[in-house]
Design a protein around this motif. Structure first.
Motif, PDB file in Angstrom:
ATOM      1  N   LEU A  91      15.694  12.560  29.776  1.00 21.54           N
ATOM      2  CA  LEU A  91      15.975  11.882  28.518  1.00 21.54           C
ATOM      3  C   LEU A  91      15.894  10.369  28.708  1.00 21.54           C
ATOM      4  CD1 LEU A  91      19.053  13.934  27.227  1.00 21.54           C
ATOM      5  CD2 LEU A  91      16.613  14.459  27.026  1.00 21.54           C
ATOM      6  N   VAL A  92      15.431   9.684  27.674  1.00 19.55           N
ATOM      7  CA  VAL A  92      15.402   8.225  27.652  1.00 19.55           C
ATOM      8  C   VAL A  92      16.095   7.771  26.371  1.00 19.55           C
ATOM      9  CG1 VAL A  92      13.318   8.048  29.055  1.00 19.55           C
ATOM     10  CG2 VAL A  92      13.108   8.225  26.578  1.00 19.55           C
ATOM     11  N   LYS A  99      19.443   5.827  20.945  1.00 14.44           N
ATOM     12  CA  LYS A  99      20.003   7.151  21.160  1.00 14.44           C
ATOM     13  C   LYS A  99      19.094   7.970  22.075  1.00 14.44           C
ATOM     14  CE  LYS A  99      22.661   7.329  16.877  1.00 14.44           C
ATOM     15  NZ  LYS A  99      22.937   8.066  15.613  1.00 14.44           N
ATOM     16  N   LEU A 100      19.653   9.021  22.658  1.00  9.99           N
ATOM     17  CA  LEU A 100      18.903   9.825  23.620  1.00  9.99           C
ATOM     18  C   LEU A 100      17.804  10.633  22.938  1.00  9.99           C
ATOM     19  CD1 LEU A 100      21.824  11.176  25.852  1.00  9.99           C
ATOM     20  CD2 LEU A 100      20.180   9.379  26.441  1.00  9.99           C
ATOM     21  N   VAL A 101      16.613  10.592  23.542  1.00 19.37           N
ATOM     22  CA  VAL A 101      15.479  11.387  23.080  1.00 19.37           C
ATOM     23  C   VAL A 101      14.765  11.947  24.305  1.00 19.37           C
ATOM     24  CG1 VAL A 101      15.127  10.068  20.948  1.00 19.37           C
ATOM     25  CG2 VAL A 101      13.952   9.361  23.047  1.00 19.37           C
ATOM     26  N   ALA A 102      13.887  12.906  24.080  1.00 21.11           N
ATOM     27  CA  ALA A 102      13.129  13.486  25.185  1.00 21.11           C
ATOM     28  C   ALA A 102      12.100  12.485  25.700  1.00 21.11           C
ATOM     29  CB  ALA A 102      12.429  14.762  24.724  1.00 21.11           C
ATOM     30  N   LYS A 103      11.925  12.448  26.999  1.00 25.03           N
ATOM     31  CA  LYS A 103      10.931  11.546  27.588  1.00 25.03           C
ATOM     32  C   LYS A 103       9.514  12.007  27.281  1.00 25.03           C
ATOM     33  CE  LYS A 103       9.296   9.673  31.993  1.00 25.03           C
ATOM     34  NZ  LYS A 103       7.931  10.256  31.908  1.00 25.03           N
ATOM     35  N   LYS A 144      15.175   4.149  30.434  1.00 31.32           N
ATOM     36  CA  LYS A 144      13.943   3.423  30.125  1.00 31.32           C
ATOM     37  C   LYS A 144      12.734   4.350  30.245  1.00 31.32           C
ATOM     38  CE  LYS A 144      15.843  -0.917  31.929  1.00 31.32           C
ATOM     39  NZ  LYS A 144      15.694  -1.969  32.953  1.00 31.32           N
ATOM     40  N   ASN A 145      11.864   4.288  29.247  1.00 28.46           N
ATOM     41  CA  ASN A 145      10.670   5.139  29.260  1.00 28.46           C
ATOM     42  C   ASN A 145       9.538   4.442  29.997  1.00 28.46           C
ATOM     43  OD1 ASN A 145       9.074   7.344  28.736  1.00 28.46           O
ATOM     44  ND2 ASN A 145       8.350   6.576  26.781  1.00 28.46           N
ATOM     45  N   LEU A 347       4.753  -1.113  27.289  1.00 26.50           N
ATOM     46  CA  LEU A 347       3.600  -1.998  27.461  1.00 26.50           C
ATOM     47  C   LEU A 347       3.660  -2.728  28.802  1.00 26.50           C
ATOM     48  CD1 LEU A 347       3.359  -3.506  23.868  1.00 26.50           C
ATOM     49  CD2 LEU A 347       1.646  -2.072  24.977  1.00 26.50           C
ATOM     50  N   GLU A 348       4.847  -3.098  29.222  1.00 31.37           N
ATOM     51  CA  GLU A 348       4.994  -3.831  30.479  1.00 31.37           C
ATOM     52  C   GLU A 348       4.714  -2.958  31.695  1.00 31.37           C
ATOM     53  OE1 GLU A 348       8.347  -7.179  29.248  1.00 31.37           O
ATOM     54  OE2 GLU A 348       8.985  -5.194  29.964  1.00 31.37           O
ATOM     55  N   ASP A 349       4.862  -1.645  31.532  1.00 34.40           N
ATOM     56  CA  ASP A 349       4.653  -0.709  32.649  1.00 34.40           C
ATOM     57  C   ASP A 349       3.191  -0.267  32.677  1.00 34.40           C
ATOM     58  OD1 ASP A 349       4.664   1.234  34.576  1.00 34.40           O
ATOM     59  OD2 ASP A 349       6.358   2.350  33.754  1.00 34.40           O
ATOM     60  N   VAL A 350       2.388  -0.912  33.510  1.00 34.87           N
ATOM     61  CA  VAL A 350       0.942  -0.649  33.522  1.00 34.87           C
ATOM     62  C   VAL A 350       0.605   0.727  34.103  1.00 34.87           C
ATOM     63  CG1 VAL A 350       0.336  -3.087  33.613  1.00 34.87           C
ATOM     64  CG2 VAL A 350       0.697  -1.833  35.750  1.00 34.87           C
TER      65      VAL A 350
END
Length: 496
Positions: A91-92, A99-103, A144-145, A347-350
């Motif tokens: 979860l992220v 709020k918590l959601v599925a990754k 964090k996703n 976006l920051e996570d290439v």
């Protein structure tokens, strides 16, 4: 001695079948709540430096349930004689409301195009895998996703909770409808002797767009698998941690059912003003805010929530609702459509590609448009007239533009080329908003160069710029659909 031997045989057989009681499951999982996966690991999963992202599932199966990884198409365990499939889900935190959601979507089982046409839903591998679920939830990467570079980092992820999930009759109807759509398609390909390599690519394009809770991935010629949509899993998460979503009086098992309801609502409320509809459905709130239109749509369907995202079937299907206002006709849209909030961390996570991004998932969703007409530019919202419902879907060309806009936004952020651009008047002096703030905006892709998709900030308070990227303060950023493109799509489609 004989009793001890028979008891040992029974216990060994139970272990081979992975049999548990409800009390045993509760004891095992509740004792792990709040611990990290590394603290739970009793079999050395992390000491072996795991290289696959299934490490969390390995820890749950081997250390909590006590059995090795299982790749059979049958459910993993039995609890009090009932077969359960075990699914471990990261979860992220949602970029919208924290709020918590599925990754990610949840893989179910192979579509098995070579034999699904011989199955029936009730005895299918699909339903056997889904009928009873043991869902184990852990918090991924501090919520964090963004991808972690080393699976050893999973050791620090906390286990949150578990649930024994049973589908409602309404949900079962939807899942059966989804399965039947794929079954009918594959059965026709088989019965008519069609070329699989020519027809089966349609699974991931044409057929997926007709499914409410599920989709299939990867694309043919790779063997497709059933998945629960990320929106469906996120709705299950919300139900578990926050309580149930609102269910409508009627059951909608397919897009066809929803479209039939939309036609009936247009017949009942079409050509009525916002004020007239509010009176008819018993809505007593203010009619000045733009959000009232969606609240009225919910009440037209028989619900009481303010947003369709709070309604069970719409949340699980991931259907977005947008109110569009025309000024005398679709060719004269009143404004652009705010569509999707920018996920800056993504976006920051290439390491996250467009294909893996939540942005792509968001752009591929169907949008239910409630179309209103305003009698004049100065007319109050309560005088807007409801015209009916239409679907909007981004075509391949618009999706390609969305990808380019997303990738350019990433390039600007990652390369350090992002700039805050001040707006100047004809006199060469910076433009100042009514609130006294100099007007400026980051140089993300703008509407003037877009056919369909562009980036723009939005805020209810123009004096505050809470989002900071590369040291630049700005309003929260959104992907928007250009009003000329939306108008064109509305022109091309008929009211339901």
């Amino acid at each position: 001695m004989r009793y001890a031997i028979e008891k040992g045989v029974r216990e060994a057989a139970a272990m081979a079948r992975h049999d548990f009681t409800n009390e045993e499951i509760a004891q095992r999982f509740e004792s792990c709540r709040g611990k990290t996966l590394g603290e739970i690991d009793r079999t050395g999963v992390f000491s072996g430096k795991p290289k696959n992202k299934g490490v969390a599932g390995d820890v749950i199966e081997q250390s909590i349930l006590g059995y090795p990884a299982d790749t059979r198409q049958e459910p993993d365990i039995e609890i009090d004689g009932i077969p359960y499939e075990v699914k471990t889900t990261g979860l992220v935190k949602s970029r919208e409301d924290d709020k918590l959601v599925a990754k990610e979507p949840m893989s179910v089982t192979a579509v098995s195009v070579d034999r699904i046409w011989r199955e029936r839903f009730e005895s299918s591998a699909f339903w056997h895998k889904l009928e009873h679920l043991l869902l184990a939830y852990y918090l991924y990467n501090n919520g964090k996703n963004s991808k972690v570079s080393d699976t050893m980092e999973y050791a620090a992820f906390p286990f949150l909770d578990y649930e024994l999930h049973e589908w409602s009759e309404e949900d079962r109807s939807v899942l059966k409808s989804d399965w039947t759509l794929v079954y009918d398609f594959v059965e026709r390909v088989h019965a008519e002797g069609m070329d699989p390599d020519e027809e089966y690519p349609k699974l991931s394009h044409e057929i997926n767009r007709q499914l409410l809770y599920t989709d299939t991935s990867p694309k043919w010629p790779h063997s497709p698998r059933w998945r629960l949509k990320r929106s469906t899993v996120s709705a299950l998460v919300r139900e578990h941690f926050e309580g149930g979503l609102e269910e409508l009086p009627s059951t909608y098992a397919s897009y066809r059912d929803l479209e039939r309801a939309c036609r009936e609502l247009r017949f009942q409320f079409g050509e009525h003003t916002v004020e007239e509809i509010a009176n008819a459905v018993g809505y007593t709130g203010s009619l000045k805010s733009k959000s009232v239109s969606e609240a009225l749509i919910v009440r037209m369907f028989g619900g009481t929530a303010k947003k369709l995202s709070k309604i069970d079937v719409f949340a699980k299907a991931g259907i977005t609702c947008k109110t569009v206002v025309t000024a005398g006709g679709p060719a004269r849209m009143a404004e652009d459509t705010k569509f999707l909030k920018m996920d800056v961390a993504e976006l920051e996570d290439v390491s996250i590609s467009w294909d893996e991004s939540s942005a792509r998932e968001g752009f591929e969703r169907r949008v239910l448009c409630a179309v209103f007409s305003e009698p004049s530019v100065k007319a109050p919202l309560r005088e807007n007239v409801f015209l009916g419902f239409k679907w909007i879907e981004l075509d391949d060309q618009a999706l390609d533009e969305a990808r380019r806009v997303w990738e350019e936004s990433r390039r600007l952020i990652v390369s350090g080329a992002l700039r805050d651009v001040v707006s100047f008047g004809k006199d060469g002096v910076p433009v100042v908003n009514k609130t006294g703030v100099i007007r400026s905006a980051p140089n993300f892709p703008k509407a003037r160069s877009a056919r369909a998709v562009f980036v723009r900030g939005d805020s209810l308070n123009s004096t505050k710029k809470p989002l900071v990227i590369n040291g630049i303060a700005m309003y929260p950023q959104y992907f928007w659909l250009k009003r000329s493109w939306v108008a064109d799509r509305l022109d091309r489609s008929n009211f339901m």
